[in-house]
Design a protein around this motif. Sequence first.
Motif, PDB file in Angstrom:
ATOM      1  N   THR A 110      53.759  67.215  48.866  1.00 47.27           N
ATOM      2  CA  THR A 110      54.994  67.398  48.099  1.00 47.27           C
ATOM      3  C   THR A 110      55.388  66.103  47.400  1.00 47.27           C
ATOM      4  OG1 THR A 110      55.741  69.127  49.602  1.00 47.27           O
ATOM      5  CG2 THR A 110      57.409  68.079  48.234  1.00 47.27           C
ATOM      6  N   THR A 111      55.284  64.982  48.096  1.00 46.61           N
ATOM      7  CA  THR A 111      55.588  63.694  47.488  1.00 46.61           C
ATOM      8  C   THR A 111      54.632  63.397  46.335  1.00 46.61           C
ATOM      9  OG1 THR A 111      56.435  62.841  49.583  1.00 46.61           O
ATOM     10  CG2 THR A 111      55.806  61.224  47.923  1.00 46.61           C
ATOM     11  N   ALA A 112      53.357  63.673  46.542  1.00 45.13           N
ATOM     12  CA  ALA A 112      52.371  63.435  45.483  1.00 45.13           C
ATOM     13  C   ALA A 112      52.667  64.269  44.245  1.00 45.13           C
ATOM     14  CB  ALA A 112      50.970  63.736  46.008  1.00 45.13           C
ATOM     15  N   ARG A 113      53.073  65.516  44.454  1.00 41.56           N
ATOM     16  CA  ARG A 113      53.317  66.394  43.305  1.00 41.56           C
ATOM     17  C   ARG A 113      54.508  65.936  42.461  1.00 41.56           C
ATOM     18  NH1 ARG A 113      49.567  68.673  41.082  1.00 41.56           N
ATOM     19  NH2 ARG A 113      51.071  70.008  40.027  1.00 41.56           N
ATOM     20  N   ASN A 114      55.408  65.192  43.039  1.00 38.74           N
ATOM     21  CA  ASN A 114      56.580  64.734  42.282  1.00 38.74           C
ATOM     22  C   ASN A 114      56.220  63.774  41.159  1.00 38.74           C
ATOM     23  OD1 ASN A 114      58.523  66.252  43.602  1.00 38.74           O
ATOM     24  ND2 ASN A 114      58.855  64.696  45.181  1.00 38.74           N
ATOM     25  N   THR A 115      55.036  63.150  41.247  1.00 35.62           N
ATOM     26  CA  THR A 115      54.604  62.260  40.175  1.00 35.62           C
ATOM     27  C   THR A 115      53.272  62.705  39.558  1.00 35.62           C
ATOM     28  OG1 THR A 115      53.626  60.783  41.845  1.00 35.62           O
ATOM     29  CG2 THR A 115      55.841  60.241  41.035  1.00 35.62           C
ATOM     30  N   ALA A 116      52.837  63.930  39.863  1.00 32.45           N
ATOM     31  CA  ALA A 116      51.581  64.444  39.306  1.00 32.45           C
ATOM     32  C   ALA A 116      51.718  64.694  37.808  1.00 32.45           C
ATOM     33  CB  ALA A 116      51.191  65.748  40.011  1.00 32.45           C
ATOM     34  N   VAL A 117      50.615  64.521  37.083  1.00 30.38           N
ATOM     35  CA  VAL A 117      50.594  64.759  35.643  1.00 30.38           C
ATOM     36  C   VAL A 117      49.547  65.819  35.316  1.00 30.38           C
ATOM     37  CG1 VAL A 117      51.403  62.453  35.037  1.00 30.38           C
ATOM     38  CG2 VAL A 117      48.937  62.887  35.252  1.00 30.38           C
ATOM     39  N   LEU A 118      49.727  66.422  34.150  1.00 30.69           N
ATOM     40  CA  LEU A 118      48.817  67.465  33.691  1.00 30.69           C
ATOM     41  C   LEU A 118      47.512  66.825  33.229  1.00 30.69           C
ATOM     42  CD1 LEU A 118      48.986  70.550  33.314  1.00 30.69           C
ATOM     43  CD2 LEU A 118      49.621  70.112  30.940  1.00 30.69           C
ATOM     44  N   VAL A 119      46.395  67.273  33.804  1.00 36.64           N
ATOM     45  CA  VAL A 119      45.082  66.729  33.457  1.00 36.64           C
ATOM     46  C   VAL A 119      44.209  67.861  32.917  1.00 36.64           C
ATOM     47  CG1 VAL A 119      43.082  65.414  34.247  1.00 36.64           C
ATOM     48  CG2 VAL A 119      45.330  65.007  35.281  1.00 36.64           C
TER      49      VAL A 119
END
Length: 403
Positions: A287-296
């Motif tokens: 969940t923490t990782a997804r808060n700064t995930a970007v579209l690749v």
Amino acid sequence: TYTGYMNGESFQQDGLTSYNGWEYTAYWDSSGHVNVSRRQLPSGAWQDAVLTDYTTTSTDSHNVICLGIAHSDGTIHLAFDMHDSTLRYRKSITGLATAPGSHTWTASDFGATQSQLTGTTLTELTYPAFINAPGGRLQLAFRVGASGSGNEVLYEYNSPSWTYVGEFIDGVTRSQNAYLFGIEYDRSGRLDVTWCWRETPDASTNHDLMYAYSDDLGRTWYNNAGTKIGTTGSTFITSASPGVTVWAIGQDRGLMNQESQVVDGNGVVHVLASQLPASAASQSNFTTARNTAVLVHYYRDTSGAWHQIYSPFLERSARSDIGVDSSNNIYAVGGDSTTHKLHIATASAASGWTDWTLKSTSSAIYFSDALIDHPQLSAGNRLAIFMPEFGGATIDIQDWAVS
């Protein structure tokens, strides 16, 4: 933010689709009943059929409704309400989609709910995906098993019955499962499938981008280099199969499973697989990782080489659908579970899909994953998007002109 919404999930293949001049969708209502709706394109009124003889077993967001249309006989097929559980399937009368103007649209057009396709009750199923195959055939893929330990299997509909083609990806042997980004045929009749592996039920163990293809309706499978790696029903694709890993993505990178895949008119395979930016440290809390995930954006060109393009767009906890128009321009449509806004971005084929541009941001009214009507977009004239509003009481179909 990953549970409780049964309408609008990235793995609904398909939740919104069109055929023969009509558009179709399916959704759960607040009473737990399957609704199937249609309208004549481009702007006909929606007609809704409520199938009240079955009530959902839970509000688990995995239990989506997937819709398929068999071009051979015009039957409409529904697979729904499954998460490691018994098959829920029903089929319409013949000709409902091939001669839509000749039929009223009522619940009586759809048969009873079944738990069998070929005479045996099917259990431990999740993630049904209908696939339109050459020759008017309709296929259906499932995961059999559980998160972190599941296999992918394939069925095929030849009117009026289904046959079992067999298992083609084995994850159980190695205590993994493949989460498909997509499975679909291109215009040449090649079946392309992409996926990531997950080691446990924890999404932080998602890793790697995998690819395989079949040129004989899903019977024989080849890796990216064209080497045979599997035969459905006997020799399965596994994580040990040579050449199936086409891009290394480590665990703890916030890699979202089951985002989206599309194949353009030239046979180029496009995948959205959002994750942490390349410069970010690994993060074991998903969940923490997804808060700064970007579209690749990943794509396989016509030579077989794979490419990676980091977009500037924050993805957060939602997933985006990728679509392609008749000129091979691509569209990424996704919600944001934090801001409740829907974003539409494009990249042109002329730029090599490097000129990602944000075209629209909605007001803060949406939640869940957007679904594109892919047949309409690939025809080149229209981007139609299925998107539930926040709170679940309303579903919008947005219509955008494509220029």
